[in-house]
Design a protein around this motif. Structure first.
Motif, PDB file in Angstrom:
ATOM      1  N   LEU A   1      36.902   3.855  45.984  1.00 30.17           N
ATOM      2  CA  LEU A   1      38.015   3.512  45.095  1.00 30.17           C
ATOM      3  C   LEU A   1      38.654   4.771  44.523  1.00 30.17           C
ATOM      4  CD1 LEU A   1      36.618   0.417  43.189  1.00 30.17           C
ATOM      5  CD2 LEU A   1      38.698   0.493  44.563  1.00 30.17           C
ATOM      6  N   LEU A   2      37.793   5.730  44.128  1.00 24.87           N
ATOM      7  CA  LEU A   2      38.303   6.969  43.547  1.00 24.87           C
ATOM      8  C   LEU A   2      39.094   7.762  44.585  1.00 24.87           C
ATOM      9  CD1 LEU A   2      35.326   8.035  41.267  1.00 24.87           C
ATOM     10  CD2 LEU A   2      37.602   7.296  40.575  1.00 24.87           C
ATOM     11  N   ALA A   3      38.622   7.739  45.818  1.00 21.24           N
ATOM     12  CA  ALA A   3      39.342   8.446  46.884  1.00 21.24           C
ATOM     13  C   ALA A   3      40.728   7.827  47.045  1.00 21.24           C
ATOM     14  CB  ALA A   3      38.557   8.357  48.188  1.00 21.24           C
ATOM     15  N   ARG A   4      40.791   6.515  46.909  1.00 15.67           N
ATOM     16  CA  ARG A   4      42.058   5.819  47.089  1.00 15.67           C
ATOM     17  C   ARG A   4      43.110   6.264  46.063  1.00 15.67           C
ATOM     18  NH1 ARG A   4      41.728  -0.605  47.958  1.00 15.67           N
ATOM     19  NH2 ARG A   4      43.881  -0.911  48.591  1.00 15.67           N
ATOM     20  N   VAL A   5      42.651   6.554  44.829  1.00 14.19           N
ATOM     21  CA  VAL A   5      43.619   6.977  43.808  1.00 14.19           C
ATOM     22  C   VAL A   5      43.662   8.491  43.663  1.00 14.19           C
ATOM     23  CG1 VAL A   5      43.351   4.839  42.515  1.00 14.19           C
ATOM     24  CG2 VAL A   5      41.935   6.802  41.923  1.00 14.19           C
ATOM     25  N   GLY A   6      42.948   9.186  44.560  1.00 14.87           N
ATOM     26  CA  GLY A   6      42.984  10.640  44.524  1.00 14.87           C
ATOM     27  C   GLY A   6      42.163  11.263  43.415  1.00 14.87           C
ATOM     28  N   MET A   7      41.085  10.600  43.005  1.00  9.20           N
ATOM     29  CA  MET A   7      40.245  11.153  41.929  1.00  9.20           C
ATOM     30  C   MET A   7      38.825  11.438  42.401  1.00  9.20           C
ATOM     31  SD  MET A   7      41.806  11.684  39.091  1.00  9.20           S
ATOM     32  CE  MET A   7      40.447  11.785  37.919  1.00  9.20           C
ATOM     33  N   ARG A   8      38.600  11.412  43.736  1.00  8.95           N
ATOM     34  CA  ARG A   8      37.250  11.587  44.256  1.00  8.95           C
ATOM     35  C   ARG A   8      36.653  12.927  43.810  1.00  8.95           C
ATOM     36  NH1 ARG A   8      33.200  12.516  45.093  1.00  8.95           N
ATOM     37  NH2 ARG A   8      31.720  12.263  46.805  1.00  8.95           N
ATOM     38  N   GLU A   9      37.474  13.983  43.791  1.00  6.24           N
ATOM     39  CA  GLU A   9      36.944  15.324  43.463  1.00  6.24           C
ATOM     40  C   GLU A   9      36.509  15.407  42.009  1.00  6.24           C
ATOM     41  OE1 GLU A   9      39.924  14.955  45.139  1.00  6.24           O
ATOM     42  OE2 GLU A   9      38.755  15.171  46.989  1.00  6.24           O
ATOM     43  N   GLN A  10      37.103  14.568  41.163  1.00  3.88           N
ATOM     44  CA  GLN A  10      36.789  14.670  39.726  1.00  3.88           C
ATOM     45  C   GLN A  10      35.795  13.607  39.287  1.00  3.88           C
ATOM     46  OE1 GLN A  10      39.878  15.996  37.138  1.00  3.88           O
ATOM     47  NE2 GLN A  10      41.424  15.604  38.679  1.00  3.88           N
ATOM     48  N   ALA A  11      35.078  13.013  40.249  1.00  3.52           N
ATOM     49  CA  ALA A  11      34.195  11.884  39.940  1.00  3.52           C
ATOM     50  C   ALA A  11      33.147  12.210  38.876  1.00  3.52           C
ATOM     51  CB  ALA A  11      33.509  11.403  41.216  1.00  3.52           C
ATOM     52  N   GLU A  12      32.704  13.487  38.826  1.00  2.00           N
ATOM     53  CA  GLU A  12      31.613  13.836  37.914  1.00  2.00           C
ATOM     54  C   GLU A  12      32.099  14.239  36.526  1.00  2.00           C
ATOM     55  OE1 GLU A  12      28.373  14.018  39.078  1.00  2.00           O
ATOM     56  OE2 GLU A  12      28.884  13.489  41.147  1.00  2.00           O
ATOM     57  N   ARG A  13      33.408  14.340  36.367  1.00  5.26           N
ATOM     58  CA  ARG A  13      33.901  14.819  35.077  1.00  5.26           C
ATOM     59  C   ARG A  13      33.872  13.714  34.030  1.00  5.26           C
ATOM     60  NH1 ARG A  13      39.354  17.799  35.210  1.00  5.26           N
ATOM     61  NH2 ARG A  13      38.602  18.549  33.185  1.00  5.26           N
ATOM     62  N   ALA A  14      33.737  14.129  32.775  1.00  2.00           N
ATOM     63  CA  ALA A  14      33.731  13.152  31.684  1.00  2.00           C
ATOM     64  C   ALA A  14      35.144  12.670  31.444  1.00  2.00           C
ATOM     65  CB  ALA A  14      33.184  13.792  30.410  1.00  2.00           C
ATOM     66  N   CYS A  15      35.295  11.383  31.208  1.00  2.00           N
ATOM     67  CA  CYS A  15      36.623  10.836  30.984  1.00  2.00           C
ATOM     68  C   CYS A  15      37.257  11.385  29.712  1.00  2.00           C
ATOM     69  CB  CYS A  15      36.572   9.316  30.904  1.00  2.00           C
ATOM     70  SG  CYS A  15      37.118   8.560  32.420  1.00  2.00           S
ATOM     71  N   GLY A  16      36.415  11.787  28.762  1.00  2.00           N
ATOM     72  CA  GLY A  16      36.925  12.278  27.491  1.00  2.00           C
ATOM     73  C   GLY A  16      37.717  13.566  27.616  1.00  2.00           C
ATOM     74  N   VAL A  17      37.588  14.297  28.745  1.00  2.00           N
ATOM     75  CA  VAL A  17      38.251  15.594  28.864  1.00  2.00           C
ATOM     76  C   VAL A  17      39.341  15.593  29.929  1.00  2.00           C
ATOM     77  CG1 VAL A  17      36.208  16.830  28.084  1.00  2.00           C
ATOM     78  CG2 VAL A  17      36.552  16.485  30.518  1.00  2.00           C
ATOM     79  N   LEU A  18      39.669  14.418  30.467  1.00  2.98           N
ATOM     80  CA  LEU A  18      40.641  14.364  31.555  1.00  2.98           C
ATOM     81  C   LEU A  18      42.078  14.487  31.050  1.00  2.98           C
ATOM     82  CD1 LEU A  18      39.585  11.576  34.047  1.00  2.98           C
ATOM     83  CD2 LEU A  18      39.277  14.032  34.227  1.00  2.98           C
ATOM     84  N   ALA A  19      42.948  14.954  31.934  1.00  2.00           N
ATOM     85  CA  ALA A  19      44.378  15.001  31.638  1.00  2.00           C
ATOM     86  C   ALA A  19      44.942  13.583  31.697  1.00  2.00           C
ATOM     87  CB  ALA A  19      45.093  15.901  32.633  1.00  2.00           C
ATOM     88  N   TYR A  20      46.077  13.428  31.041  1.00  2.00           N
ATOM     89  CA  TYR A  20      46.692  12.112  30.892  1.00  2.00           C
ATOM     90  C   TYR A  20      46.965  11.422  32.233  1.00  2.00           C
ATOM     91  CZ  TYR A  20      49.971   8.732  28.927  1.00  2.00           C
ATOM     92  OH  TYR A  20      50.609   7.601  28.549  1.00  2.00           O
TER      93      TYR A  20
END
Lengths: 203, 634, 229
Positions: free
Chosen positions: C134-153
């Motif tokens: 699913l993450l690959a589909r939206v282009g977020m596979r590389e950031q899978a391990e990052r905390a959501c609290g620090v993500l860009a908008y």
């Protein structure tokens, strides 16, 4: 005039100017003083008024009380405001002096939030998206008010995503995108520059 | 009751309402503007009462001594409050609200010991009010003149406050800051002095409320806690931040209490029912009912924006092999401990382990569950009493009683939790407090069954567990398994769903999570674990008293969790170790242990706003050469 | 409109909502078919989000009907509507800030597979591949391990989209999906939404506050395709 889309960084810029958000780096000078380390109330007392995007009317307080909160002593180099003078500018408000802020329409609240800030007799004001969510008639009225304020000698920094509105009132414009200034120039230049408008403001 | 008796009880209620209203109004004002729940507010009331007692003697008695004393006492308390705001609270306005609560609680501990040092442990009964010492005849009964005066002063203070808040610039600014202090600041309002002023005014009201009680009730050291819980109830029933609501709630509660006393023992359906004993819980019952019907109090409104409680919590990381090894080593050390130490050390260790489980169970609902409980001791106590009563009165073998005790606690948590998960924030905290107070009063008053204030004695473990070593291993396995299970659950899908509901109820609901039911289940699980701690506690001490489910015990749990830090799994364990050990050492060595404890807590709060575990984590990071350590590991 | 040959997935009839005398949404009717991308357009404050919140059950409608796949859903709770196969994103992103990107999706997957009651399995080891897909589909596979609290908008919006897709929805509600995004990001996201609609035959309804196009206080529905197409 700061132009840019939602989330481009306009509101954050305004909040750091008034001190609600502490800038990570950089300098802010107002009226010849460095203000980036000051508290919001100290900056406001130097004569910088702030009208937030969300309006933030005190809903429990009536119109007169809302104005009272904003009242500061008069300043040498700035227009002086009293409730009576403000009611000339915003006749609607004058007719509802005892109405609580929570029972006013969006347009009336927007008028009140500007009037409240003017009670501090600022020499400059920050207007964050004053046209947002307002009906076209009210937006035009808002534009007339802002032009009136400019005539009074007030320096106005406006943030907007509505280009029409911006063209009505602004002299110069900066375009903000991803937190950076991408363009600066006079409003007339911007109006003539289709490429820039297309790139940063197209919807 | 005759008509005249009803009238007198009604007047009695009015007289008691006045002081209650003043304390609650102060608390409400302070909370409204500064967003600090001032746990030391009861201490200010107590201080007012003691001060007016001393000032009466200092000023040479008479009308000047009394009235001058009352006013001077209120003013001194106001100055004290202003000092507290400037010296302490200003430093922690940006700390998480629970830490602010802890700081004001610590302040209360210090005030209590100062009062003990200055005025001693005996109750001090004040003089009658000069000029109002007599009684008037009302409907054929004698009614004290002073009480009539008190009846008048409540509405007078309400009116004065109303004028102050609506007719002066200062009051307008206070109301503006109550609604949106940030915006008030951006309009040029200097909040610092506004906050100090509000704190001084709130303290003045508390001090005046206390001082005016001088002829009616003796100055006592336990007043701080009893007054603060009364005031909380009034504020919550009336609606946070609403002065009118506080007045209404004070009247309501004082009247209900007064009529309960007036009714006394009544025979209902052939059984004698004691209404006067009901006074201990009736206000909490009122609060529970009001909160369920009107979640934001009688005149309160739903809070506009939930305040973020500080930094964003880092993701939960599975313990690294190194950490697991460290954990196993710790466990091995605990297993081997009785080979080296014996006697008192073992007893202290058993206490520490029991409170570690208690603390972790509270953390479970407060941290990941996002439900702040001020009454967690209820489940500790239900576990202890459940096990004790089953063993003593039910003739159940100790092993079975130990297993069933926690179930009693879980059933209690299931019942109370159903109401609690319907609320959030301060309101939820107050409802948990109310339920624990109800549980406490039932235990306290049901002499025939629970032994009342004397408690239960002779709750001993089975013969094979009688030695300290054997019981140590029982406690180690019970508490160890309990703590491990709770930790493990936090890594499970259930634990994730619990955190999901806390992080974003909106999103959780939009992906099919039934947040309320989940929180209810979490609340019950935490109750079960606290009950296990309680049951182990009962058999380790041999006797239990209503203390086990009292408010101070709940506060102990809060202090442990907050000391340890609410964002770390191991935090509550460290908090329990430090707190239990400190309490033991300090209480044995020093007379004024509360003040020392309070001072230590204050220093810790000021120095480590992220809790002990956070501080230890940073220290470990520094020692291990700056490699980032996961904040929430193990 | 050419896509609307299929029977409608969502049918909204005369939907209305008032807040204390102010009519936020009045008499709105529209239909969305599988594989169709439909925009609700109107300026800020026009009532688009109110409309959305009624569609997924977050607020109760005063009047009107909402049918999902022929089934009336007005009055159901958000979680019940989600179970029927409706995913949504929020205007102000709502994610679990104390979890990583992957854990956000895993939590949604665990809920979809009805495994949230499990007490003793390790959540982070469940449905890893499905989440990553699913993450690959939206282009977020590389950031899978990052905390959501620090993500860009913009990235949070993508995470939300992955979470919304976890229950294999037949209807996707996207509230202001492109607000605050750069033109390129915006085109990419709308491209993705179009792919979802056509490729997976999902009905996609989104809101847009293009004030220069429509200056009306009432939201109007219109079928459209992203400019890039």
């Amino acid at each position: 005039m700061l132009l840019g889309r939602n989330g481009a960084g306009k509101s954050t810029t305004m909040k750091s100017l008034i001190g609600l958000v502490r800038p990570l780096s950089g300098e802010i000078a107002f009226a010849g003083r460095r203000v980036e380390r000051l508290q919001p109330y100290q900056i406001a007392r130097l004569g910088l008024g702030y009208v937030p995007e969300e309006r933030r009317i005190f809903t429990d307080l009536n119109v007169m009380e809302n104005l009272e909160v904003g009242r500061q002593p008069p300043r040498e180099n700035a227009p002086r405001w009293t409730p009576e003078r403000l009611f000339e500018l915003f006749p609607n408000l004058g007719r509802m002096r005892d109405r609580p802020g929570g029972r006013m329409s969006g347009g009336e609240q927007q008028m009140l939030t500007i009037a409240r800030t003017l009670m501090g007799n600022p020499s400059a004001i920050l207007l964050d998206e004053p046209s947002e969510g307002l009906a076209p008639v009210i937006v035009e009225q808002m534009a007339r008010t802002i032009l009136e304020l400019k005539r009074e000698g007030l320096c106005v920094l406006l943030s907007e995503q509505n280009l029409h509105f911006a063209q009505l009132v602004a002299d110069r414009a900066y375009i903000v995108e991803k937190g950076q200034i991408r363009y600066s120039g006079s409003m007339a230049e911007l109006a003539a520059d289709d490429a820039v408008r297309e790139q940063y403001l197209s919807v | 009751m005759t008509a005249s008796a009803i009238l007198i009880q009604f007047l009695n209620g009015l007289a008691s309402a006045s002081s209650l209203f003043m304390v609650a109004a102060g608390l409400s004002l302070i909370f409204g503007v500064t967003r600090i729940v001032n746990f030391a507010h009861g201490s200010l009331y107590m201080l007012g009462l003691y001060l007016s007692y001393s000032l009466f003697e200092l000023l040479g008695g008479g009308p000047l001594g009394f009235w001058g004393g009352v006013i001077a006492a209120a003013l001194i308390v106001a100055v004290f409050g202003a000092l507290v705001e400037v010296l302490l609270l200003r430093r922690i306005y940006h700390a998480p609200e629970l830490l602010q609560l802890l700081a004001t609680f610590a302040l209360g501990l210090i005030v209590k010991d100062v009062a003990l040092w200055v005025w001693g442990p005996e109750d001090l009964l004040g003089p009658r009010a000069p000029g109002l010492a007599g009684a008037v005849e009302i409907a054929g009964r004698r009614f004290p003149e002073y009480d009539l005066f008190l009846i008048a002063i409540g509405p007078l203070v309400l009116g004065a406050l109303w004028l102050l808040l609506t007719r002066t610039r200062w009051g307008t600014l206070v109301r503006a800051a109550t609604e949106d202090r940030e915006m008030a600041g951006a309009l040029g309002v200097n909040q610092r002095w506004l906050f100090t002023g509000v704190f001084a005014l709130g303290s003045l009201l508390a001090g005046l409320g206390g001082a005016l009680q001088l002829p009616r009730e003796p100055a006592q050291l336990f007043l701080d806690l009893s007054v603060i819980s009364d005031a909380f109830v009034v504020v919550v029933v009336g609606g946070l931040g609403s002065i009118g609501g506080a007045f209404l709630a004070a009247l309501l509660i004082a009247e209900i209490k007064s009529f309960c006393i007036g009714l006394g023992d009544v025979t209902l359906f052939g059984a004698v029912f004691s209404f006067s004993k009901l006074t201990l819980v009736v206000e909490f019952i009122v609060m529970a009912v009001v909160l369920v019907l009107r979640p934001w109090g009688l005149l309160g409104r739903a809070p506009a924006v939930a305040r973020s409680s500080g930094a964003v919590e880092p993701p939960l990381v599975l313990p690294s092999p190194k950490l697991r090894l460290a954990g196993l080593a710790m466990l091995a050390a605990l297993v081997l401990l009785p080979a080296v130490f014996s006697g008192y050390t073992l007893i202290l260790m058993i206490d520490i382990m029991i409170f570690a489980l208690f603390s972790v169970s509270l953390f479970f609902i407060m941290g990941p569950g996002g439900m702040h409980s001020f009454g967690h001791a209820a489940y500790f106590g239900l576990g202890a009493y459940g096990a004790g009563l089953l063993a003593l009165k039910g003739g159940v073998p100790m092993e079975l009683a130990l297993a069933l005790g926690p179930l009693c606690a879980a059933i209690g948590a299931l019942a109370f939790g159903w109401f609690c998960v319907r609320l959030s924030g301060v309101y939820l905290a107050m409802l948990t407090l109310a339920f624990s107070q109800i549980a406490w009063s039932i235990v306290f008053q049901w002499d025939a069954f629970t032994g009342g204030s004397n408690g239960l004695v002779g709750i001993w473990p089975a013969a094979w567990l009688a030695s300290k070593e054997a019981y140590y291993y029982l406690a180690l396995s019970g508490c160890g398994l309990g703590v491990f299970a709770l930790w493990r659950i936090l890594y499970s899908p259930f634990g994730y769903a619990l955190r999901a509901g806390r992080d974003s109820p909106l999103r959780a609901d939009a992906i099919g999570i039934d947040v309320r039911t989940l929180q209810w289940a979490g609340f019950t699980l935490a109750g079960l674990a606290a009950g296990l701690a309680g049951a182990l506690y009962a058999f380790s001490k041999g006797s239990i008293s209503p203390e086990t489910l009292s408010v101070p015990r709940s506060v102990d749990g809060l202090v442990m969790v907050l000391l340890g830090g609410i964002q770390s799994l191991t935090g509550p364990v460290w908090g329990a170790i430090v707190f239990t050990w400190l309490q033991d050492v300090v209480a044995r060595e020093i007379d004024y242990w509360r003040a020392v404890l309070g001072a230590i807590i204050l220093l810790l709060v000021l120095a480590f706003p992220g809790g002990l575990a956070g501080a230890l984590g940073r220290l470990a990071t520094r020692l291990s050469g700056g490699k980032a350590a996961p904040g929430a590991a193990t | 409109m050419s896509q609307a040959m299929n029977p409608p997935v969502l049918r909204v009839k005369n939907l209305s909502k008032a807040y204390g005398g102010v009519q936020a949404v009045s008499d709105v009717s529209f239909e969305v078919a599988a594989g169709e991308l439909l925009a609700l357009i109107g300026p800020n404050g026009a009532g688009k989000t109110t409309c959305f919140n009624m569609l997924n059950g977050q607020i109760a409608a005063d009047a009107g009907g909402i049918e999902f796949e022929g089934r009336p859903v007005r009055g159901l709770k958000p979680r019940e509507i989600w179970r029927l196969g409706v995913g949504r994103t929020f205007q102000i992103t709502a994610t679990f800030s104390s979890m990583t990107v992957r854990e956000n999706v895993q939590t949604a997957l665990l809920s979809h597979h009805r495994r949230l009651g499990s007490l003793f399995s390790i959540a982070t080891r469940q449905h890893v591949e499905e989440a990553d897909a699913l993450l690959a589909r939206v282009g977020m596979r590389e950031q899978a391990e990052r905390a959501c609290g620090v993500l860009a908008y913009g990235d949070l919006k993508r995470v939300e989209l992955a979470v919304a897709l976890a229950n294999r929805p037949r209807l996707l509600l996207m509230d202001e999906p492109t607000a605050g995004m750069a033109p390129r990001e915006r085109n990419e996201l709308m491209q993705l939404a179009a792919e979802l609609a056509r490729g997976s035959n999902i009905a996609v309804l989104f809101t847009e506050h293009d004030m220069d196009v429509v200056f009306s206080r009432t939201p109007t529905a219109s079928s459209c395709w992203p400019a890039a197409n």
